[in-house]
Design an enzyme around this catalytic site. Structure first.
Site, PDB file in Angstrom:
ATOM      1  N   HIS A  36      32.591  39.757  47.303  1.00 44.21           N
ATOM      2  CA  HIS A  36      32.565  40.117  48.729  1.00 44.21           C
ATOM      3  C   HIS A  36      32.107  41.542  48.956  1.00 44.21           C
ATOM      4  O   HIS A  36      32.005  41.977  50.091  1.00 44.21           O
ATOM      5  CB  HIS A  36      33.948  39.919  49.347  1.00 44.21           C
ATOM      6  CG  HIS A  36      34.394  38.488  49.311  1.00 44.21           C
ATOM      7  ND1 HIS A  36      35.263  38.012  48.363  1.00 44.21           N
ATOM      8  CD2 HIS A  36      34.049  37.433  50.073  1.00 44.21           C
ATOM      9  CE1 HIS A  36      35.450  36.722  48.555  1.00 44.21           C
ATOM     10  NE2 HIS A  36      34.726  36.342  49.585  1.00 44.21           N
ATOM     11  N   ASP A  69      32.306  21.529  43.731  1.00 37.43           N
ATOM     12  CA  ASP A  69      33.098  22.596  44.364  1.00 37.43           C
ATOM     13  C   ASP A  69      34.168  22.014  45.275  1.00 37.43           C
ATOM     14  O   ASP A  69      33.883  21.149  46.100  1.00 37.43           O
ATOM     15  CB  ASP A  69      32.185  23.483  45.232  1.00 37.43           C
ATOM     16  CG  ASP A  69      31.237  24.320  44.396  1.00 37.43           C
ATOM     17  OD1 ASP A  69      31.615  24.699  43.277  1.00 37.43           O
ATOM     18  OD2 ASP A  69      30.116  24.592  44.875  1.00 37.43           O
ATOM     19  N   GLY A 106      27.037  29.330  41.605  1.00 36.09           N
ATOM     20  CA  GLY A 106      26.046  28.422  42.195  1.00 36.09           C
ATOM     21  C   GLY A 106      24.955  29.099  42.997  1.00 36.09           C
ATOM     22  O   GLY A 106      23.775  29.000  42.681  1.00 36.09           O
TER      23      GLY A 106
HETATM   24  N1  GLN Z   1      28.584  26.752  44.962  1.00 35.06           N
HETATM   25  C1  GLN Z   1      28.926  27.476  46.126  1.00 35.06           C
HETATM   26  C2  GLN Z   1      28.199  28.810  46.117  1.00 35.06           C
HETATM   27  O1  GLN Z   1      28.054  29.379  45.098  1.00 35.06           O
HETATM   28  C3  GLN Z   1      30.422  27.708  46.230  1.00 35.06           C
HETATM   29  C4  GLN Z   1      30.831  28.368  47.518  1.00 35.06           C
HETATM   30  C5  GLN Z   1      32.318  28.428  47.776  1.00 35.06           C
HETATM   31  O2  GLN Z   1      33.100  28.228  46.914  1.00 35.06           O
HETATM   32  N2  GLN Z   1      32.724  28.737  48.980  1.00 35.06           N
HETATM   33  O3  GLN Z   1      27.797  29.316  47.137  1.00 35.06           O
END
Ligand code: GLN
Ligand code: ZN
Length: 774
Positions: A714, A619, A452
């Site tokens: 990350h 989500d 996303g």
């Molecule tokens: N759609 C969100 C993003 O891509 C999902 C974030 C998440 O799962 N914490 O930032």
């Protein structure tokens, strides 16, 4: 002794997050060690004086921390992992918390981080092994901070996590032999607790607060036995050393019903604290056990982890009943848990032009919760008349809130009551949908997508901030964001990604963005709570019935779709995640609130479909963390959590492809619920985990499509192609090839553009590699 007032801990960040800025300044090198320590000392003093001036009798010390109070306990007892042994002082402490790299000399990784029960606070668990040796640090932090308060004339009740919870919260070192059980360390640890309590007694402490939150959880017989063993040994050690300090064992986050007898049977413990907000049903069990054992109780009647004003009348009735049964000298009035989980004070909410007077009238942060505790204490001590005005004002706020049209939206309530079973399922089963969607979307094998968000650069954040402040006009803001979206679309087309996203550039945060547009959800100016270390979050406040007055994402998404022939995925946050990452109203079950949000999201999903969007992702990264602490409550939660998601996702035609995304990979134990979500495509974090989770999908013959992340988002590191193809090879030992999607672990918002391009190139190449082989 009359009824006394107490709290279990106070938020440490300061009214304006002073601690955050001190600590981060220290890390950057702009704040010296002396300034950090002096600044921290000032904050502690300030917070003690606030509690004293409000009239709190049992004021905690050692609840303060520069990073985390659980890590502090490990330092107090010398449980410092080998790899940090060469360091000392603050350098060592922060190295454990966040790692340390000094070119050519030191390179140590941080310890991991864990969620503290079902809160949004994260603590640092230390690894334990047979070679762990506990040694009480000389002039340890609990003793120093007790003396510090004593020096300004405040006799505190020092806090420290209790010995059994200390071990249960810790981890087992990966290299420890399998027969090692960290609970075997209990005797050695308890001896050090006895030493510490002795030192605190010698310094003048009368009471010590030992937190044993695990006493409200399901305990195995072995764990129960360890509790008895620990406190028997502690009592014996203290008696042998003639230490006269009294022990309060604090339990919270659930009722004490199941383990009430065990808690009250702990030898050497003079008082038990029970959470009577979460565990109001356990009131009778707690008071009876106190009566039977002659112990005192601390009644946690003011919610320490929410922002709402307490309803003082029913709370007072509990206190009065306890006084009748036990006598005033055995009752104290307290926060349900530490106020660490509440924002500091309402002061900032009352300032400025846009004061939401209703919301301010309905809320109480930590400082205001002190007032509530003191009012209850005085009412119990001297009678209601003595605090009449405060009680009346409270009753007025509570009833004002109950009746407010901002809380009650009859249309929303009626709509939820009228939900039909058919609104909780898709029109056709997955097998039929799969064919229809394949015809419409015409995706290649091993389709690629992202989760996303794309990199959020400083300039992007500046644009959003300026728009919010009003220094950037709406039209200019929209123009700049459209430029960004166009660039993100082009970028993905160039990489040859199959299902595109618009990049979420307009979103500061995936919950806040929706909260701002939903009715029944409000925001605070300064309602920060500590999440971990120096990190704070400012959750939205869900105060009333939730609905969606206008479309929230349709414009951005359709604009993005207009730029490409490839499917553009609409991006939404699901009801459980909005619920879990907000402060939630306490006047109706969470289930109702979740389902109301589910319906609001449903409206958005249907609008996206109407606007021509063929793929929509909802989500739900928080679905696992919303699980109750007690196993017996899981089924009920999972049932309504799944229903709330289904409410949001099933309003569409069979040809519309519903995706969901979850991070945190440990949901083997909720597989039934995951299957019931019935999303067409589910993306999950997977790059760093072993195959256990994928095997769980295999075992259950998970019928729908799955996108296990093939790289970790990350890190800056660009996973090489070979690593990604290996990952997919492994995946294929568990999953059928024609169900696999190729995507990252999570959103890319914290990454830079350069590394994003490089890593996505490898991702697409991976998909193509398998396509040609298939
Ligand atoms: N759609 C969100 C993003 O891509 C999902 C974030 C998440 O799962 N914490 O930032
Ligand atoms: Zn995620």
């Amino acid at each position: 002794m009359p009824v006394t007032s107490a709290i279990l801990g106070f938020p440490r960040m300061g009214a304006n997050r002073e601690l955050k800025f001190l600590v981060e300044g220290f890390w950057k090198g702009t704040v010296s060690e002396t300034d950090l320590l002096n600044g921290a000392k000032e904050l502690r003093e300030k917070h003690w004086r606030i509690q004293q001036s409000k009239g709190i009798d049992a004021i905690p010390s050692n609840d303060f921390s520069l990073y985390d109070h659980i890590l502090d306990a490990a330092v107090t007892f010398g449980a410092i992992p080998e790899r940090y042994a060469g360091l000392s002082g603050l350098e060592q402490y922060f190295a454990m918390a966040r790692g340390l790299q000094k070119p050519g000399t030191v390179d140590v990784a941080s310890l991991p981080m864990s969620k503290y029960f079902d809160t949004n606070y994260h603590y640092v668990p230390v690894p334990l092994s047979p070679s762990t040796v506990f040694t009480l640090a000389p002039n340890s932090k609990p003793v120093r901070e007790f003396n510090e308060a004593k020096a300004i004339g405040i006799k505190t009740r020092p806090y420290i996590v209790g010995p059994v919870s200390f071990l249960l919260l810790a981890r087992t070192n990966k290299e420890a032999p399998i027969q090692f059980n960290k609970l075997d360390l209990i005797d050695a640890l308890v001896d050090n607790y006895a030493g510490l309590i002795g030192e605190l007694g010698a310094a003048g402490a009368e009471w010590i607060q030992l937190d044993e939150p695990h006493l409200t959880n399901d305990l195995t017989p072995v764990q129960q036995a360890v509790y008895l063993r620990a406190y028997t040994r502690l009592a014996a050690k203290l008696a042998a050393a003639s230490v006269g300090v009294k022990l309060l064992v604090a339990t919270y986050f659930e009722g004490l019903d199941i383990n009430a007898d065990l808690a009250f049977a702990l030898p050497g413990v003079s008082a038990i604290h029970a959470d009577l907000v979460r565990g109001v049903d356990s009131f009778t069990a707690v008071v009876s056990a106190a009566k039977a054992t002659g112990k005192a109780v601390s009644l946690g009647v003011v919610n320490g982890r929410n922002v709402w004003k307490a309803d003082l009348e029913p709370a007072l009735r509990l206190v009065e009943q306890a006084v009748v049964i036990l006598g005033a000298d055995r009752v104290s009035v307290a926060s349900s848990c530490s106020l660490l989980h509440s924002p500091h004070s309402l002061d900032a909410e009352r300032l400025g032009a846009q004061v939401d007077r209703d919301l301010v009238d309905w809320m109480a942060f930590a400082v205001e919760k002190l007032d509530e505790i003191v009012v209850l204490t005085k009412a119990a001590r001297f009678g209601r008349q003595y605090v009449r005005a405060a009680l009346d004002a409270n009753a007025k706020s509570i009833s004002g809130k109950k009746e407010s049209p901002r809380i009650n939206n009859p249309a929303v309530q009626a709509r939820l009551k009228a939900v039909l079973p058919s609104q909780l399922t898709r029109k056709s089963p997955y097998a039929a949908r799969r064919k229809i969607q394949a015809d419409i979307l015409k995706l290649p094998k091993y389709p690629t997508t992202t989760i996303g968000s794309f990199p959020q650069t400083a300039s992007l954040r500046r644009i959003r901030a300026q728009f919010k402040k009003g220094t950037l006009s709406k039209s200019e803001y929209e123009r700049l964001l459209k430029e960004e979206i166009a660039a993100v679309v082009k970028f993905q087309e160039n990489l040859d990604i199959d299902v595109l996203v618009h990049g979420e550039a307009e979103r500061n945060d995936m919950v806040e963005y929706f909260g701002e547009q939903l009715d029944g959800v409000g925001f605070t100016k300064n309602g920060w709570v500590q999440s971990y270390g120096s990190r704070c979050v400012k959750p939205p406040v869900i105060y009333g019935d939730v609905s969606r007055p206008n479309a929230m994402t349709v414009d951005w998404t359709t604009y993005a779709q207009s730029l490409t022939k490839r499917p553009m995925k609409g991006m939404l946050t699901g009801p459980i995640t909005i619920l879990c990452w907000s402060f939630v109203r306490d006047d109706q079950p969470r289930e109702i609130t979740a389902k109301q949000i589910g319906l609001a999201v449903r409206d958005e999903v249907v609008d996206l479909e109407k606007a021509g969007i063929k793929v929509i992702q909802i989500d739900e990264p928080a679905i696992r963390e919303g699980l109750p602490l007690r196993r017996t409550k899981w089924d009920d939660y999972l049932k309504w959590a799944v229903d709330a998601f289904l409410l949001s996702s099933t309003g569409v035609e069979d040809g519309t492809q519903i995706h969901s995304h979850m991070c945190y990979s440990d949901f083997e134990d909720i597989m039934d619920a995951i299957i019931q979500l019935d999303c067409d495509v589910l993306s999950i974090e997977s790059a760093k985990s072993d195959l256990k989770l994928l095997q769980a999908f295999q075992q259950r013959a998970y019928p729908n499509e799955l996108g296990p992340g093939i790289f970790d988002i990350h890190t800056q590191r660009v996973a090489p192609l070979g690593e990604m193809t290996n990952r997919v090879d492994q995946m294929q030992t568990c999953l059928a090839w024609d169900r696999i999607w190729i995507n990252p672990d999570c959103g890319l918002k914290t990454r830079g553009w350069e590394e994003t391009e490089a890593v996505l190139k490898n991702m697409v190449a991976t998909a193509k590699h398998f396509r040609s082989a298939a």
